[in-house]
Design an enzyme around this catalytic site. Sequence first.
Site, PDB file in Angstrom:
ATOM      1  N   SER A   1       0.831  -1.212   0.000  1.00 49.76           N
ATOM      2  CA  SER A   1       0.000   0.000   0.000  1.00 49.76           C
ATOM      3  C   SER A   1       0.864   1.261   0.000  1.00 49.76           C
ATOM      4  O   SER A   1       2.011   1.256   0.419  1.00 49.76           O
ATOM      5  CB  SER A   1      -0.900   0.027   1.238  1.00 49.76           C
ATOM      6  OG  SER A   1      -1.757  -1.091   1.260  1.00 49.76           O
TER       7      SER A   1
HETATM    8  N1  SAH Z   1      -1.076  -4.730   4.145  1.00 47.47           N
HETATM    9  C1  SAH Z   1      -0.437  -5.022   2.878  1.00 47.47           C
HETATM   10  C2  SAH Z   1      -1.328  -4.637   1.711  1.00 47.47           C
HETATM   11  C3  SAH Z   1      -1.327  -5.709   0.670  1.00 47.47           C
HETATM   12  S1  SAH Z   1      -2.546  -5.550  -0.604  1.00 47.47           S
HETATM   13  C4  SAH Z   1       0.920  -4.368   2.793  1.00 47.47           C
HETATM   14  O1  SAH Z   1       1.225  -3.501   3.632  1.00 47.47           O
HETATM   15  O2  SAH Z   1       1.714  -4.733   1.924  1.00 47.47           O
HETATM   16  C5  SAH Z   1      -3.910  -6.474   0.080  1.00 47.47           C
HETATM   17  C6  SAH Z   1      -3.648  -7.900   0.481  1.00 47.47           C
HETATM   18  O3  SAH Z   1      -4.897  -8.471   0.881  1.00 47.47           O
HETATM   19  C7  SAH Z   1      -3.107  -8.816  -0.627  1.00 47.47           C
HETATM   20  O4  SAH Z   1      -1.930  -9.424  -0.188  1.00 47.47           O
HETATM   21  C8  SAH Z   1      -4.231  -9.825  -0.851  1.00 47.47           C
HETATM   22  O5  SAH Z   1      -3.771 -11.116  -1.209  1.00 47.47           O
HETATM   23  C9  SAH Z   1      -4.905  -9.828   0.510  1.00 47.47           C
HETATM   24  N2  SAH Z   1      -6.287 -10.296   0.512  1.00 47.47           N
HETATM   25  C10 SAH Z   1      -7.261 -10.100  -0.414  1.00 47.47           C
HETATM   26  N3  SAH Z   1      -8.403 -10.700  -0.038  1.00 47.47           N
HETATM   27  C11 SAH Z   1      -8.165 -11.300   1.173  1.00 47.47           C
HETATM   28  C12 SAH Z   1      -8.958 -12.073   2.076  1.00 47.47           C
HETATM   29  N4  SAH Z   1     -10.230 -12.383   1.838  1.00 47.47           N
HETATM   30  N5  SAH Z   1      -8.371 -12.509   3.213  1.00 47.47           N
HETATM   31  C13 SAH Z   1      -7.080 -12.231   3.501  1.00 47.47           C
HETATM   32  N6  SAH Z   1      -6.277 -11.500   2.679  1.00 47.47           N
HETATM   33  C14 SAH Z   1      -6.814 -11.043   1.529  1.00 47.47           C
END
Ligand code: SAH
Length: 213
Positions: free
Chosen positions: A64
Amino acid sequence: MKDTLKHQGLRQQLVATIKAKGITNEKVIDAIGKIPRHLFMDSGFLGHAYQDKAFPIAADQTISQPYTVAFQTELLQVNPGDKVLEIGTGSGYQTAVLCELGAKVFSVERQHELYKKTSKFLPKLGYRPKKLIFGDGYIGLEDEAPFDGIIVTAGAPFVPKPLLSQLKIEGRLVIPVGEDVQIMTLFIRKGQKEFEQHEFGEFRFVPLLEDKN
Ligand code: SAH
């Protein structure tokens, strides 16, 4: 895994940028100033690590934007010792911010590749979340509930009910809600069935998907 003076200098510029955009919580600012974000990205992308931008990581996901991480964390109002659930571990950057604030962090990721990679990586940097879970964030984490705070880091087409029910009274859920564009939304639990709801403008996230992968 180096963190050079150059990286530290770039990080201070990033801190100045997020302050200029309105982030005021000193602990959040200190965490962003401390965490070597370049190490959460593949090495080829070094030049991008300290721009205030989201960036691709493995498995078609993104780390993010730092401003967004700071904004969501500020809304969460973390106190040391708070039990916090993160949905979407991804690169682990947001997880590291929560660890810096002294939270007991539980974080769920649905992509096995990312779950494995980040589980190995965070302890190498000295970050020890209470538990990283390979699972589906739509159902929250009943076994460890209730939480002081829940933070969703993917765009949710609707608010999953289990996340609301796994909050303590006065607990806070920070969740971007919407399909193509999301409205950053804060829920504060006031009673068994009472929630205060506040909205904070538009953001863009990768989607919260159902089931594990
Ligand atoms: N907090 C992360 C943001 C990653 S983007 C960072 O700081 O890098 C969002 C993430 O949510 C992705 O890795 C994606 O695989 C995950 N995601 C999407 N749907 C999800 C779900 N239902 N349960 C858990 N994770 C999920």
